[in-house]
Design a protein around this motif. Sequence first.
Motif, PDB file in Angstrom:
ATOM      1  N   LEU A   1      44.509  55.961 -31.338  1.00  0.00           N
ATOM      2  CA  LEU A   1      45.179  55.617 -30.089  1.00  0.00           C
ATOM      3  C   LEU A   1      45.313  56.844 -29.194  1.00  0.00           C
ATOM      4  N   TRP A   2      45.670  57.977 -29.825  1.00  0.00           N
ATOM      5  CA  TRP A   2      45.802  59.219 -29.059  1.00  0.00           C
ATOM      6  C   TRP A   2      44.472  59.614 -28.436  1.00  0.00           C
TER       7      TRP A   2
ATOM      8  N   THR B   1      41.902  57.695 -27.718  1.00  0.00           N
ATOM      9  CA  THR B   1      41.545  56.739 -26.660  1.00  0.00           C
ATOM     10  C   THR B   1      42.280  57.063 -25.364  1.00  0.00           C
ATOM     11  N   ASN B   2      43.581  57.332 -25.483  1.00  0.00           N
ATOM     12  CA  ASN B   2      44.373  57.683 -24.290  1.00  0.00           C
ATOM     13  C   ASN B   2      43.903  58.996 -23.682  1.00  0.00           C
ATOM     14  N   PHE B   3      43.585  59.966 -24.544  1.00  0.00           N
ATOM     15  CA  PHE B   3      43.135  61.276 -24.068  1.00  0.00           C
ATOM     16  C   PHE B   3      41.838  61.150 -23.282  1.00  0.00           C
TER      17      PHE B   3
ATOM     18  N   GLY C   1      40.658  58.475 -21.849  1.00  0.00           N
ATOM     19  CA  GLY C   1      40.935  57.718 -20.628  1.00  0.00           C
ATOM     20  C   GLY C   1      41.526  58.595 -19.541  1.00  0.00           C
ATOM     21  N   ILE C   2      42.532  59.402 -19.900  1.00  0.00           N
ATOM     22  CA  ILE C   2      43.169  60.289 -18.934  1.00  0.00           C
ATOM     23  C   ILE C   2      42.188  61.345 -18.436  1.00  0.00           C
TER      24      ILE C   2
ATOM     25  N   ALA D   1      48.550  48.287 -16.198  1.00  0.00           N
ATOM     26  CA  ALA D   1      48.479  49.490 -17.030  1.00  0.00           C
ATOM     27  C   ALA D   1      47.452  50.479 -16.488  1.00  0.00           C
ATOM     28  N   LEU D   2      46.264  49.990 -16.142  1.00  0.00           N
ATOM     29  CA  LEU D   2      45.198  50.868 -15.649  1.00  0.00           C
ATOM     30  C   LEU D   2      45.546  51.428 -14.281  1.00  0.00           C
TER      31      LEU D   2
ATOM     32  N   LYS E   1      48.084  54.189 -14.645  1.00  0.00           N
ATOM     33  CA  LYS E   1      47.513  55.444 -15.144  1.00  0.00           C
ATOM     34  C   LYS E   1      46.789  56.194 -14.034  1.00  0.00           C
TER      35      LYS E   1
END
Length: 201
Positions: free
Chosen positions: A7-8, A10-12, A14-15, A136-137, A140
């Motif tokens: 999860l981390w 994936t978020n990383f 994405g950001i 959500a998108l 972000k």
Amino acid sequence: PKFMFELWLTNFIGILIISVIGMMIFTYITKKYSRRINVSAEIELWSLKRFAISPSEYMKRPFYIGIILPIIITIFSNGFIPVATPLQNKLSYKMSHRIGKEYHRLTEFETAKISAMPSLVLTIFPLFLIAILPDALGGKFAKVFLVIALSNMMPFPNLNGLVTYFGSRLLFYFSIIFIILMVILVWYLNTILTLAVALFL
């Protein structure tokens, strides 16, 4: 809570992708607006080239504080204060290209407008992103763009914020207040809406 590496990661990623898009828009706006007033703009990472006020105290190599500072702030604030990698402009122009302008030399106010414009454009983007993208998108994108905008308006040496401040204090204060208001709106939108609904019910 248990740390989930997938999860981390994936978020990383994405950001990181959103940050690259934001930086590309920031660079495009800077160059596009500069060309409108016959100025060439080069964008580079925020760096320091001397360690004292004296012009002779130059470093052999630039110190890229734009990479180090965000990491330090993120670590010491435990991620509470997000900071993007700031960029700096290197402007150049030819006198012959400014024929017809009121001033043949680039004025401080023109430099201030070039410096403030990309952050102001990135600040307006969240209004459209939140409207057209899933919650959500869109959230972000909006938060990352606002972090980039605010980070580049910090009044530190070589950054757009200080350049804007010296070129036009009115434009600097307007930009800072506008960006901060948008940060509050985007970060605390749900809370603001809840309070508004509670007041009218």
